[in-house]
Design a protein around this motif. Structure first.
Motif, PDB file in Angstrom:
ATOM      1  N   VAL A  20       0.839  -1.199   0.000  1.00 24.85           N
ATOM      2  CA  VAL A  20       0.000   0.000   0.000  1.00 24.85           C
ATOM      3  C   VAL A  20       0.875   1.249   0.000  1.00 24.85           C
ATOM      4  N   LEU A  21       1.933   1.249   0.819  1.00 28.11           N
ATOM      5  CA  LEU A  21       2.839   2.395   0.853  1.00 28.11           C
ATOM      6  C   LEU A  21       3.497   2.609  -0.500  1.00 28.11           C
ATOM      7  N   LEU A  28       0.302   6.437  -7.035  1.00 31.36           N
ATOM      8  CA  LEU A  28      -0.718   7.477  -6.911  1.00 31.36           C
ATOM      9  C   LEU A  28      -0.139   8.850  -6.591  1.00 31.36           C
ATOM     10  N   LYS A  29       1.175   8.919  -6.314  1.00 31.95           N
ATOM     11  CA  LYS A  29       1.866  10.188  -6.048  1.00 31.95           C
ATOM     12  C   LYS A  29       1.327  10.879  -4.800  1.00 31.95           C
ATOM     13  N   ALA A  35       0.105   8.774   2.593  1.00 29.22           N
ATOM     14  CA  ALA A  35       0.470   7.387   2.289  1.00 29.22           C
ATOM     15  C   ALA A  35       0.800   6.623   3.564  1.00 29.22           C
ATOM     16  N   GLY A  36       1.533   7.279   4.493  1.00 29.20           N
ATOM     17  CA  GLY A  36       1.871   6.619   5.751  1.00 29.20           C
ATOM     18  C   GLY A  36       0.633   6.303   6.570  1.00 29.20           C
ATOM     19  N   CYS A 434      14.293   4.140   0.410  1.00 32.21           N
ATOM     20  CA  CYS A 434      14.643   5.551   0.228  1.00 32.21           C
ATOM     21  C   CYS A 434      13.970   6.127  -1.017  1.00 32.21           C
ATOM     22  N   PHE A 435      13.892   5.351  -2.075  1.00 32.00           N
ATOM     23  CA  PHE A 435      13.235   5.820  -3.302  1.00 32.00           C
ATOM     24  C   PHE A 435      11.751   6.078  -3.042  1.00 32.00           C
ATOM     25  N   MET A 436      11.132   5.195  -2.254  1.00 27.52           N
ATOM     26  CA  MET A 436       9.709   5.339  -1.971  1.00 27.52           C
ATOM     27  C   MET A 436       9.417   6.569  -1.111  1.00 27.52           C
TER      28      MET A 436
END
Length: 531
Positions: A20-21, A28-29, A35-36, A434-436
């Motif tokens: 989901v994160l 979904l940006k 998001a968290g 880190c990318f996320m």
């Protein structure tokens, strides 16, 4: 701790909060707070429905997550505020231009600014500040915009884990529960290769393979010195300055090489007339500009004095949490002084003391002006609030997963699927985090316990795998979208972020692959007995 049957369906269920994160941030940006929060809610539901948790587990784990968030965010807020005060006084420009003038050769200038000065900035702050400050300096000395952004993204990345006054390192240490005296030195040891390869990466961006050949001596000398100093500070119990001081010494080594190497081509750096003037930059000398960091270093060293430790070493704050067991038998141990904030060893009190000492000096010396503190505070709030909400939500998600047994089960599945290849892949998991999220700290929260449990399942060194997680997350800063965006904007490439990202990705992948190979060799060949 209790065991649960590992099935494909249950394993996929454990992965659902992370999925989901990933989907909400990348697909979904969504911003990190939203998001968290979504991932936290999904983790809550999965823990109750599929892993025998209840409302008490959710409340307990979320409270522990908030305690850990306070531990980390107090470092971030105080370090960013200290930097913003210095920035309001023009100190970063004074420091950066002074360091740039150490050398006249374009290649050495690139190494000083993109590799060492940006890493110094990473050591004391974060949030893309190293990229925002160092990349324009490269433009001033004549580096093309895309190269300037990519150089800085690569150059500062080795300093991220021990940067922001150690926030990412401290986070990993807390979520893995590894002893600081064990994790910190091995973490620093694992960074020796990335320190040097990041230097070569900067050189390659500057001038290709010929520049790498010409940079071999300065990169190997400065990189080796920085690696040894990073290890030394980590070993001595001062990880909060394990990026800051080595990067400054790296600048000094490059200056010495530039003065002694007859083959180095000398030109005058076109710094004069740059566009980074602070309101009082012309009045500050280097020592006055550097004063907050003199104070930070001095207070850190003073905290290691035995008499000071004896007097103040037990002054700390933390909360106690009870033991817990899910209905499926997974046991969570009690915690005493969880996420303890110690007056001497936690960076935040030291940073606050350094800020107060600096304020007193600037007032007495006539450098202070009304409004500096308020402006720095407003900027700090603007920078830190969204990130803080995102970190807090993600940490609560991770603690629910951990205390419900989801992380352990997820780790067993990964261990079974990857087997002996896992150490090679371990740093790429750090990159993914880190990318996320744009943060190595958050990456360590998300995946630190997972990597630790996977190492346990494989029977390999938890210390080396945990180190690989954060080394990978640190190098993942090269391609973190938020930092790439900052890099593109500050060098005048708004709308061309994809061009910067495209140039940066191959360097990131090569550097992380080298770390993966190093980790595999450490785990299975060189340090097989390390637990």
């Amino acid at each position: 701790m209790g065991t649960m049957e590992l099935t494909l369906g249950r394993w996929l269920l454990t992965f659902l909060p992370i999925a989901v994160l990933l989907v909400t941030i990348v697909g979904l940006k969504w911003g990190a707070p939203k998001a968290g929060a979504a991932a936290w809610f999904v983790a809550l539901a999965v823990a109750i429905i599929g892993f025998g948790g209840d409302a008490f587990l959710v409340a307990l784990a979320s409270a522990k997550g908030l305690s850990l968030s306070i531990f980390v965010l107090s470092i971030i807020w105080s370090s960013v505020f200290l930097y913003n005060v210095a920035e309001q006084l023009g100190a970063p420009r004074v420091i950066g231009e002074t360091l740039a003038r150490l050398v006249a050769d374009p290649l050495l200038q690139a190494l000083v600014i993109a590799w060492c000065f940006s890493s110094f900035l990473q050591g004391i702050t974060g949030f893309g500040v190293p990229v925002a400050v160092a990349a324009p300096l490269l433009i001033i000395v004549g580096v093309p915009p895309v190269q300037a952004a990519v150089m800085t993204l690569i150059g500062h990345s080795w300093a991220v884990t021990f940067g922001s006054v150690g926030s990412s390192y401290y986070t990993l240490q807390l979520v893995t529960r590894l002893a600081p005296e064990q994790l910190a030195p091995w973490m620093a040891f694992s960074f020796a290769l990335p320190i040097i390869t990041c230097g070569f990466g900067v050189a390659h961006v500057q001038g290709g393979v010929p520049a790498m050949r010409r940079a071999a001596l300065p990169v190997l000398l400065a990189g080796s010195v920085m690696a040894v100093l990073m290890w030394l500070f980590a070993y001595l119990g001062a990880p909060q300055i394990a990026s800051t001081l080595p990067s400054l010494v790296g600048c000094l080594v490059l200056w010495l090489v530039g003065r002694s190497a007859p083959a180095v081509r000398r030109v005058e750096p076109p710094i004069a007339g740059g566009s980074m003037d602070g309101p009082l930059a012309g009045k500050l000398g280097f020592n006055a500009a550097f004063l907050p960091y003199y104070a930070l270093i001095g207070l850190t060293v003073a905290g290691q004095v035995p008499a000071v430790k004896a007097a103040l070493g037990n002054v700390a704050w933390g909360l106690d949490y009870p033991a817990y067991q899910t209905s499926l038998g997974y046991q969570v141990l009690a915690e005493n002084l969880y996420a303890k904030i110690s007056l001497l060893s936690h960076p935040a009190p030291i940073i606050v003391a350094a800020a107060l000492l600096s304020f007193a000096y600037y007032r007495l010396a006539g450098f202070w002006r009304p409004g500096v503190g308020r402006a720095a505070a407003r900027l700090t709030v603007k920078q830190c609030v969204p990130t803080s909400v995102g970190i807090a939500a993600t940490v609560m998600m991770a603690l629910i997963m951990n205390d419900a047994g989801m992380t352990t089960l997820l780790a067993h599945g990964i261990a079974n699927a990857t087997g002996p290849l896992f150490p090679l892949l371990s740093p790429f998991i750090g990159v993914l985090g880190c990318f996320m999220t744009g943060s190595n700290t958050t990456s360590n929260v998300m995946f630190g316990a997972l990597q630790y449990e996977t190492a346990r399942g494989l029977g390999v060194s938890t210390v080396l795998i945990s180190a690989a997680q954060s080394v990978g997350g640190s190098l993942g800063s090269i391609v973190a979208p938020a930092k790439v965006l900052i890099g593109a904007v500050v060098v005048g490439l708004t709308g061309r972020e994809g061009e910067v990202m495209g140039r940066a990705i191959p360097y990131c992948l090569v550097l992380v692959l080298l770390v993966g190979i190093q980790t595999w060799l450490f785990v299975y060949v060189l340090f097989r007995e390390l637990t």
